[in-house]
Design an enzyme around this catalytic site. Structure first.
Site, PDB file in Angstrom:
ATOM      1  N   LYS A 104      -3.641   5.888   0.241  1.00 61.63           N
ATOM      2  CA  LYS A 104      -2.765   6.174  -0.909  1.00 61.63           C
ATOM      3  C   LYS A 104      -3.527   6.009  -2.229  1.00 61.63           C
ATOM      4  CE  LYS A 104       1.241   6.686   1.329  1.00 61.63           C
ATOM      5  NZ  LYS A 104       2.595   7.069   1.366  1.00 61.63           N
ATOM      6  N   LYS A 146      -1.807  13.168  10.546  1.00 62.58           N
ATOM      7  CA  LYS A 146      -0.393  12.956  10.874  1.00 62.58           C
ATOM      8  C   LYS A 146       0.511  13.828  10.010  1.00 62.58           C
ATOM      9  CE  LYS A 146       1.577   9.371   7.994  1.00 62.58           C
ATOM     10  NZ  LYS A 146       2.532   8.315   7.889  1.00 62.58           N
ATOM     11  N   LYS A 171       5.566  13.095   5.122  1.00 57.82           N
ATOM     12  CA  LYS A 171       6.536  13.699   4.209  1.00 57.82           C
ATOM     13  C   LYS A 171       5.974  13.909   2.808  1.00 57.82           C
ATOM     14  CE  LYS A 171       9.542   9.727   4.514  1.00 57.82           C
ATOM     15  NZ  LYS A 171       8.957   8.527   3.913  1.00 57.82           N
TER      16      LYS A 171
HETATM   17  P1  ATP Z   1       4.748   9.129   3.234  1.00 58.12           P
HETATM   18  O1  ATP Z   1       4.132  10.458   3.502  1.00 58.12           O
HETATM   19  O2  ATP Z   1       5.660   9.100   2.021  1.00 58.12           O
HETATM   20  O3  ATP Z   1       3.793   7.993   3.280  1.00 58.12           O
HETATM   21  P2  ATP Z   1       5.666   8.994   5.935  1.00 58.12           P
HETATM   22  O4  ATP Z   1       6.028  10.375   6.391  1.00 58.12           O
HETATM   23  O5  ATP Z   1       4.427   8.388   6.454  1.00 58.12           O
HETATM   24  O6  ATP Z   1       5.775   8.897   4.373  1.00 58.12           O
HETATM   25  P3  ATP Z   1       7.192   6.554   6.201  1.00 58.12           P
HETATM   26  O7  ATP Z   1       8.440   6.288   5.425  1.00 58.12           O
HETATM   27  O8  ATP Z   1       5.952   5.882   5.735  1.00 58.12           O
HETATM   28  O9  ATP Z   1       6.924   8.101   6.314  1.00 58.12           O
HETATM   29  O10 ATP Z   1       7.431   6.211   7.732  1.00 58.12           O
HETATM   30  C1  ATP Z   1       8.660   5.924   8.335  1.00 58.12           C
HETATM   31  C2  ATP Z   1       8.468   5.728   9.821  1.00 58.12           C
HETATM   32  O11 ATP Z   1       8.085   6.964  10.427  1.00 58.12           O
HETATM   33  C3  ATP Z   1       7.388   4.717  10.210  1.00 58.12           C
HETATM   34  O12 ATP Z   1       7.805   3.977  11.341  1.00 58.12           O
HETATM   35  C4  ATP Z   1       6.206   5.580  10.551  1.00 58.12           C
HETATM   36  O13 ATP Z   1       5.334   4.956  11.458  1.00 58.12           O
HETATM   37  C5  ATP Z   1       6.887   6.784  11.177  1.00 58.12           C
HETATM   38  N1  ATP Z   1       6.094   7.986  11.053  1.00 58.12           N
HETATM   39  C6  ATP Z   1       5.703   8.574   9.888  1.00 58.12           C
HETATM   40  N2  ATP Z   1       5.001   9.695  10.143  1.00 58.12           N
HETATM   41  C7  ATP Z   1       4.936   9.808  11.495  1.00 58.12           C
HETATM   42  C8  ATP Z   1       4.334  10.769  12.378  1.00 58.12           C
HETATM   43  N3  ATP Z   1       3.683  11.806  11.916  1.00 58.12           N
HETATM   44  N4  ATP Z   1       4.459  10.584  13.707  1.00 58.12           N
HETATM   45  C9  ATP Z   1       5.152   9.534  14.182  1.00 58.12           C
HETATM   46  N5  ATP Z   1       5.729   8.597  13.412  1.00 58.12           N
HETATM   47  C10 ATP Z   1       5.637   8.718  12.085  1.00 58.12           C
END
Ligand code: ATP
Ligand code: LTN
Length: 338
Positions: free
Chosen positions: A116, A198, A201
């Site tokens: 980040k 990965k 969002k």
């Molecule tokens: P950002 O992009 O804003 O960092 P993010 O998509 O990583 O957000 P988070 O709010 O950080 O989302 O994650 C929420 C939950 O979803 C956590 O338990 C995280 O491990 C899971 N998660 C996020 N992305 C993935 C993915 N691509 N595959 C599986 N689990 C995920």
């Protein structure tokens, strides 16, 4: 099982934008069955989302959208406490105490902090570095046994364990030392455009991400454009480690349809990518459409959502207060005179 005897589960998602299929398969979907067996708290972690710049009105909308989505995905307010992190002030207060136990060196080494910091080089704020301490506070405040998360959060849960053990050693037994629950198959859903990274969002490329609110046309379009193979001669589905795009789609198909990856692979072996991608789109659409309809219905019922949030915060506060006063006592703070 008596309420007191149930082990506790805590997890959360940040209201930072459109929730992805990765968030659903890696996190939220895996939470629903836990409600039958454990004392569960599921939180919308709005304080965490402030570590990257947010537009206040959007943050408010995203927060309520996520609460409705939790329920639409099967989280039941009669079984679990559903609440917003900032509604329980003990999260921020315990984080301060844990800040005095966490080391700068270990926070500096966190992969998410490094990622980040690279992505938001103009806003490397203290909150971004302290993010895992606030997460440790979320977890330890409820004497949590199990933390169901995707693979990318395992490092943060490990740090939480270290902080809990350090605090317990320094001030005597106070916190339950939590464990991660990581789903074997859904824990790392990949980007549709860059299948070694990965699905996230915050990805600026909308085509890389399947959002839970995407309509049928968008889902089909994004899946048709998904990167499957860098080898232009191969147009048939074949699952192998060096085809991360195909593996990711097979994984999504299998998780959304309830078949195994091996069965899915057999089903599409030798078929063209077009047929395969359309089948993946069909199954994703069929799972997401009822969730979207239910989320929309819930968002129209503001008073119901408010009552869920009020109950959830009350239940959470009750546990949080107990832990925080225990912590204040242990570290030597004088209790408030009442
Ligand atoms: P950002 O992009 O804003 O960092 P993010 O998509 O990583 O957000 P988070 O709010 O950080 O989302 O994650 C929420 C939950 O979803 C956590 O338990 C995280 O491990 C899971 N998660 C996020 N992305 C993935 C993915 N691509 N595959 C599986 N689990 C995920
Ligand atoms: N950092 C997590 C969200 C989160 C969380 C938590 C998850 C904040 N506090 C406590 C589990 C338990 C993420 O998914 N990015």
């Amino acid at each position: 099982m008596a309420e007191e005897a149930k082990k506790r589960v805590f997890s959360g998602v940040q209201p930072t934008g459109k929730i992805t299929l990765g968030n659903y398969l890696g996190a939220i979907r895996n939470w629903t069955p836990l409600q039958e067996q454990y004392d569960c708290l599921f939180c919308v972690v709005d304080l965490h989302s402030l570590t990257v710049a947010q537009v206040p009105a959007e943050l408010r909308k995203n927060t309520l959208d996520l609460v409705a989505l939790y329920i639409a995905c099967g989280l039941d307010p009669n079984k679990s406490a559903l609440f917003i992190q900032s509604h329980v002030h003990e999260h921020a207060e315990l984080a301060w105490i844990l800040d005095t136990v966490a080391y700068v060196g270990e926070l500096n080494r966190m992969t998410q902090f490094k990622d980040k910091s690279r992505k938001h080089a103009d806003n490397i704020n203290m909150g971004l570095m302290n993010y895992p301490v606030l997460m440790a506070s979320d977890i330890l405040l409820y004497q949590t046994q199990y933390v169901p998360v995707g693979k990318d959060q395992v490092q943060h849960v490990e740090l939480t364990r270290d902080i809990a053990e350090r605090f317990n050693a320094r001030y005597s037994d106070t916190f339950v030392v939590p464990e991660c629950l990581v789903s074997k198959t859904g824990s790392s859903i990949k980007s549709l455009q860059e299948p070694t990274a990965k699905m996230s969002k915050s990805d600026p490329n909308d085509n890389a991400v399947l959002s839970l609110t995407d309509d049928a046309d968008a889902i089909r379009r994004k899946l048709r454009r998904a990167v499957t193979d860098s080898d232009t001669d191969v147009h048939c589905v074949h699952h192998s480690a060096n085809k991360p795009g195909v593996s990711n789609l097979l994984n999504i198909y299998s998780l959304m349809s309830g078949t195994t990856v091996a069965e899915a692979e057999r089903l599409f072996e030798g078929k063209g990518y077009g047929t395969f991608k359309d089948a993946v789109a069909d199954v994703v659409i069929s799972v997401l459409q009822p969730i979207q309809a239910e989320q929309k219905r819930l968002l129209a019922d503001k008073s119901y959502l408010e009552s869920v949030l009020k109950d959830g915060a009350e239940k959470a506060s009750c546990i949080a207060q107990k832990t925080l006063s225990k912590v204040y006592r242990k570290v030597g703070l004088i209790p408030k005179i009442r």
